[in-house]
Design an enzyme around this catalytic site. Structure first.
Site, short mmCIF file in Angstrom:
data_model
loop_
_atom_site.label_atom_id
_atom_site.label_comp_id
_atom_site.label_asym_id
_atom_site.label_seq_id
_atom_site.Cartn_x
_atom_site.Cartn_y
_atom_site.Cartn_z
N HIS A 225 129.85 33.60 53.73
CA HIS A 225 128.78 33.12 54.61
C HIS A 225 129.10 33.30 56.10
O HIS A 225 128.23 33.04 56.94
CB HIS A 225 128.48 31.64 54.33
CG HIS A 225 127.67 31.44 53.09
ND1 HIS A 225 128.05 31.92 51.86
CD2 HIS A 225 126.48 30.79 52.89
CE1 HIS A 225 127.14 31.58 50.95
NE2 HIS A 225 126.18 30.91 51.56
N TYR B 47 124.97 21.33 40.67
CA TYR B 47 124.73 22.42 41.62
C TYR B 47 125.77 22.43 42.73
O TYR B 47 126.06 21.41 43.36
CB TYR B 47 123.34 22.31 42.27
CG TYR B 47 123.18 23.29 43.40
CD1 TYR B 47 122.99 24.64 43.15
CD2 TYR B 47 123.29 22.88 44.73
CE1 TYR B 47 122.90 25.56 44.18
CE2 TYR B 47 123.19 23.78 45.78
CZ TYR B 47 123.00 25.13 45.49
OH TYR B 47 122.93 26.04 46.51
N ARG C 199 100.00 17.58 93.67
CA ARG C 199 99.15 16.43 93.37
C ARG C 199 99.35 15.93 91.93
O ARG C 199 99.19 14.74 91.64
CB ARG C 199 97.69 16.81 93.59
CG ARG C 199 96.77 15.63 93.62
CD ARG C 199 95.30 15.94 93.85
NE ARG C 199 94.92 17.29 94.10
CZ ARG C 199 93.77 17.82 93.66
NH1 ARG C 199 92.93 17.09 92.95
NH2 ARG C 199 93.44 19.07 93.95
N GLU D 218 115.35 30.16 48.48
CA GLU D 218 115.16 29.48 49.76
C GLU D 218 113.91 30.11 50.39
O GLU D 218 113.99 30.95 51.28
CB GLU D 218 116.41 29.63 50.62
CG GLU D 218 117.61 28.97 49.95
CD GLU D 218 118.95 29.39 50.52
OE1 GLU D 218 118.98 30.10 51.54
OE2 GLU D 218 119.98 29.02 49.92
N ASN E 274 126.78 23.29 54.44
CA ASN E 274 125.45 22.68 54.48
C ASN E 274 125.41 21.67 55.61
O ASN E 274 126.40 21.01 55.91
CB ASN E 274 125.15 21.97 53.16
CG ASN E 274 124.48 22.87 52.13
OD1 ASN E 274 123.90 22.39 51.18
ND2 ASN E 274 124.57 24.17 52.32
N PHE F 189 119.38 19.24 54.09
CA PHE F 189 119.90 20.25 55.02
C PHE F 189 118.81 20.96 55.79
O PHE F 189 119.08 21.70 56.73
CB PHE F 189 120.71 21.30 54.25
CG PHE F 189 120.00 21.81 53.02
CD1 PHE F 189 118.77 22.42 53.09
CD2 PHE F 189 120.58 21.67 51.77
CE1 PHE F 189 118.11 22.89 51.97
CE2 PHE F 189 119.93 22.13 50.64
CZ PHE F 189 118.70 22.75 50.74
N TYR G 251 97.60 21.46 92.87
CA TYR G 251 97.99 20.73 91.65
C TYR G 251 99.50 20.59 91.49
O TYR G 251 99.99 19.60 90.96
CB TYR G 251 97.44 21.44 90.41
CG TYR G 251 95.96 21.29 90.19
CD1 TYR G 251 95.14 20.62 91.09
CD2 TYR G 251 95.37 21.85 89.05
CE1 TYR G 251 93.77 20.50 90.87
CE2 TYR G 251 94.01 21.73 88.82
CZ TYR G 251 93.21 21.06 89.73
OH TYR G 251 91.88 20.95 89.50
#
Length: 495
Positions: free
Chosen positions: A85, A55, A282, A412, A197, A328, A279
């Site tokens: 990409h 792959y 405190r 994915e 990746n 990844f 608060y």
């Protein structure tokens, strides 16, 4: 010249801060070079002899994993991957984070589980050492196959593509390659996948956020102590006995620090009219302490991530394995980044409440911290600004990691959205710094109304340093330059 040698030595967040701020150059250790070469030679031999597709090495990517690629197209496959990409959009990632991305990508590839060629990694080092910043965009990564889109932009200039910033100028990848006298890197099989990746975009944002969060957490205590003094608050809530019966580490540490910050104060020792504080005063140990405990948890997770190989497939020469898996995936750091986002929001939220109390015209402080309110609005509107910023941070606390949108034709099918967690975390860090700066602006003004009584030496020293850049406000003036100076003061100094 300071040199950091890339090796198996543990890389901490503190060391990264030192490398970036100290202007360090990088080099590969001999053992790192040996690991890189060994992995590459193993991968080449495996490609030449394997009868089965691997792959991302001899196949397409994502849902195209069933398509085998011929040997003469393996290099083109990798460059096509990077070009296709590079789909980032939106604001640029700041150069400081881009430089961290380069460092973390080099570190990850140096372990010898990625199959990158030595010359590819050495070119990344040249980019780092010469302060060449690839132009990377904030939007586009779903944080699943790592940070595909931002890492594509980070690595395109290796092949003479994309854009960079160098010496303040934007240049194409081709232009910077020629100017530096380089030859574009010719990617080998699997290299594009190794470069794209990984979680280095998310991790770099997380490291930047942790470095700055640590500084802001320190300032949070110091500014809170000044506000407590200005508000004529009580020391009793910081008594150690209170916190030993609920012994969260951050809570105890905060109570101890508040007592140290106020040691020797005339103001804290004077007789108190009010039996109890709100608060936001405190409960400083409980709130600030929880932020500190969250910080430490997130830091421990990011520490593991930045010392890991996070690309795919994982190449293991010693085990004779090339395995397509999921290192990844951004989930391990997406969840903690969302957690830190929430924690820093709380640091800002409680700060804004203290600012509100300081301008409320109670405990013998004038309304809006000016001697003649009415004709003067004084510090009325800085609190508005703090409230607006605090509100924005609250909207950013919706966990990005709670969402997933399938990509790549369903291959994915579960993603982390960790890159969105990362970029909004940076925004909340910036917001928290601004809210704390506004509190300091108000606290310093309020403290001046308590004269002639003095606070502790520590608080008085901070007040004196702040007064060198921001004056006491007698009558209405244009406020925004002083708010900006207060932000710079926090940015340039440690508490």
């Amino acid at each position: 010249m300071n040199i950091h040698q890339i090796s198996t030595e543990h890389l901490s967040v503190e060391r990264i801060e030192e490398i970036i701020n100290g202007g360090y150059k990088l080099s590969l250790s001999d053992d790192a070079k040996a690991r890189i070469i060994k992995c590459r030679e193993y991968l080449d031999q495996k490609i030449a002899t394997s009868e089965h597709p691997v792959y991302g090495v001899t196949t397409g990517f994502g849902s195209l994993c069933k398509i085998s690629i011929s040997e003469d197209q393996l290099s083109q496959l990798q460059i096509n991957l990077m070009m296709s990409h590079a789909c980032g959009i939106g604001d640029r990632v700041r150069n400081e984070i881009v430089k961290m991305m380069l460092l973390l990508k080099i570190q990850s590839l140096s372990y010898g589980f990625s199959g990158c060629k030595l010359d590819t990694i050495e070119r990344l080092i040249e980019f780092f050492n010469n302060d060449i910043y690839p132009i990377v965009y904030q939007q586009g990564s779903v944080g699943a196959s790592g940070d595909l889109v931002p890492l594509a932009h980070l690595c395109l200039p290796l092949a003479g593509l994309g854009e960079v910033e160098y010496q303040g100028k934007t240049m194409t990848g081709e232009e910077i390659t020629k100017q530096m006298g380089w030859t574009p890197i010719k990617l080998g099989s699997k290299e594009g996948l190794a470069l794209l990746n990984g979680t280095q975009n998310m991790s770099a944002h997380a490291v930047w956020s942790l470095i700055n969060a640590k500084r802001l957490i320190g300032w949070g205590d110091t500014i809170a102590a000044m506000s407590l003094e200005a508000y004529d608050g009580r020391i009793e809530p910081f008594t150690l006995a209170v916190h030993t019966v609920r012994p969260h580490k951050g809570q105890i540490d905060t109570a101890n620090r508040m007592r140290q910050l106020l040691e020797g104060s005339e103001l804290i020792r004077q007789r108190k009219v009010n039996v109890q504080d709100p608060y936001s005063f405190r409960c400083i140990p409980q709130v600030h302490g929880a932020v500190k405990d969250t910080f430490e948890y997130v830091k421990s997770v990011i520490d593991t991530e930045i010392n890991s190989a996070t690309d795919n497939p994982t190449v293991c020469p010693d085990e004779d394995l090339i395995i397509s898996a999921g290192n990844f995936h951004g989930e391990p750091i997406a969840l903690p980044m969302d957690f830190l986002c929430i924690a820093l929001n709380e640091l800002g939220s409680i700060s804004e409440r203290r600012t509100y109390k300081l301008v409320s015209g109670t405990r013998d402080l004038p309304s809006f911290l000016v001697a003649k309110p009415g004709v003067n609005s004084g510090f009325m509107i800085p609190q508005y600004t703090a409230a607006a910023i605090a509100s924005q941070s609250k909207t950013l606390c919706m966990p990005s990691s709670a969402d997933t949108i399938p990509t790549s034709q369903g291959q994915e099918d579960h993603v982390s959205m960790g890159a969105n967690a990362a970029t909004k975390l940076v925004k909340v860090v910036e917001n928290t710094e601004r809210i704390l700066a506004i509190e300091l602006f108000n606290a310093a003004q309020a403290l001046d109304f308590r004269r002639p009584l003095k606070s502790s030496k520590t608080i008085e020293d901070v007040h004196a340093a702040f007064r060198k850049v921001v004056p006491f406000i007698e009558n209405d003036v244009v406020m925004y330059p002083y708010i900006a100076k207060a932000v710079d003061f926090l940015h340039d100094n440690k508490a």
